[in-house]
Design an enzyme around this catalytic site. Structure first.
Site, PDB file in Angstrom:
ATOM      1  N   ASP A  37     -20.441  -2.353  28.792  1.00 25.05           N
ATOM      2  CA  ASP A  37     -19.306  -2.791  27.995  1.00 25.05           C
ATOM      3  C   ASP A  37     -18.505  -3.823  28.776  1.00 25.05           C
ATOM      4  OD1 ASP A  37     -17.901  -1.216  25.336  1.00 25.05           O
ATOM      5  OD2 ASP A  37     -16.670  -2.675  26.408  1.00 25.05           O
ATOM      6  N   ASP A  53     -20.609  -8.980  30.247  1.00 21.89           N
ATOM      7  CA  ASP A  53     -20.313  -9.813  29.095  1.00 21.89           C
ATOM      8  C   ASP A  53     -21.642 -10.211  28.487  1.00 21.89           C
ATOM      9  OD1 ASP A  53     -19.620 -11.741  27.266  1.00 21.89           O
ATOM     10  OD2 ASP A  53     -18.650 -13.077  28.716  1.00 21.89           O
ATOM     11  N   VAL A  54     -21.939  -9.730  27.261  1.00 19.73           N
ATOM     12  CA  VAL A  54     -23.238 -10.034  26.660  1.00 19.73           C
ATOM     13  C   VAL A  54     -23.374 -11.516  26.320  1.00 19.73           C
ATOM     14  CG1 VAL A  54     -23.563  -7.689  25.788  1.00 19.73           C
ATOM     15  CG2 VAL A  54     -22.534  -9.440  24.299  1.00 19.73           C
ATOM     16  N   TYR A 145     -19.424 -13.505   9.957  1.00 16.37           N
ATOM     17  CA  TYR A 145     -19.868 -12.178  10.397  1.00 16.37           C
ATOM     18  C   TYR A 145     -21.145 -11.770   9.665  1.00 16.37           C
ATOM     19  CZ  TYR A 145     -19.629  -7.175  11.444  1.00 16.37           C
ATOM     20  OH  TYR A 145     -19.915  -5.901  11.874  1.00 16.37           O
ATOM     21  N   ALA A 178     -16.422   1.230   9.000  1.00 18.15           N
ATOM     22  CA  ALA A 178     -16.308   2.463   9.783  1.00 18.15           C
ATOM     23  C   ALA A 178     -14.898   2.647  10.321  1.00 18.15           C
ATOM     24  CB  ALA A 178     -17.309   2.452  10.942  1.00 18.15           C
TER      25      ALA A 178
END
Length: 250
Positions: A37, A53-54, A145, A178
């Site tokens: 994360d 950091d992806v 998105y 969610a």
């Protein structure tokens, strides 16, 4: 005996929300779990918590290597990390399109690429990608998105085709809206958070937001050896939003 006894799992975006619920459920079923994360928070109860950091390949490569070393291998990868975006097709700049795409799609690629050597050594290799209801239903003000999550769904099927011969299954979950900290932060920015929450709940046929635990249960099933003949598919956890067309009474 837990369904994941002896198996090792890495969950991206695992410090909160769906990722944290998934990491906890996997651990409760016997898995050794590492979370990856960007947040500084390090939840307790896991074999490793690595910060990365992806959006940065060097960061991802180092973090995945560290997690695999700590776990002693890897059997399950849950690609959950991602960011949101609002607006219609003309409402975001090129820079924003590139930024969200780089995290939600290319970020998934970076993590998977770094994890594949370890997954190839597993007898139970499984990848679960977190897509969205936005990939399968047209939602207002979610063009950017939706584009990224549609790409995740298509990428899941392509990955499944490529990796089947290597014994690695690849599936996706498509959650509805969610009840997570991320959604709560979005609601806080609206003029009337309570009214917006009620509208989001009413949009889903079962009349409420999806819980993080419900999505985690779907992810965990797809990742488990019990789903050994399931690959290249997606599981909707959306209260029927994508597939049902209910008639209004009265």
């Amino acid at each position: 005996m837990g369904a994941f006894d002896g198996l090792r799992a890495l969950v991206t975006g695992g410090a909160s929300g769906i990722g944290l619920a998934t990491a906890r459920l996997l651990a409760s079923q016997g898995a050794h779990v590492a979370i990856l994360d960007l947040a500084q928070a390090s939840p307790d109860g896991f074999a490793a918590c690595v910060r990365a950091d992806v959006g940065d390949d060097t960061s991802v490569t180092s973090a995945v290597s560290s997690a695999v070393d700590t776990l002693g291998g890897l059997d399950v990868l849950v690609n959950n990390a991602g960011i949101g975006a609002q607006g219609a097709v003309a409402d975001n700049s090129d820079d924003e399109w590139h930024r969200v795409w780089d995290i939600n799609v290319v970020g998934l690629v970076r993590v998977t690429r770094a994890a594949l050597p370890a997954l190839r050594s597993s007898a139970h290799g499984a990848i679960v990608n977190v897509s969205s209801i936005a990939a399968t239903a047209g939602l207002p003000q979610r063009a950017l998105y939706s584009a990224t999550k549609g790409a995740v769904l298509s990428l899941t099927r392509a990955m499944a085709a490529d990796l089947l011969a290597e014994g690695i299954r690849v599936n996706a979950v498509c959650p509805g809206t969610a009840d997570t900290p991320w959604v709560a932060r979005l609601l806080e920015r609206t003029p009337d958070p309570a009214a917006e929450y009620a509208a989001l709940a009413a949009r889903q046929p079962h009349g409420r937001l999806v819980s993080a635990d419900e999505v985690a249960a779907a992810i965990t099933y797809l990742a488990s050896p019990a789903a050994g003949s399931t690959t290249g598919t997606s599981l909707a956890v959306d209260g029927g939003m994508d597939g049902l067309r209910l008639r209004k009474e009265g």
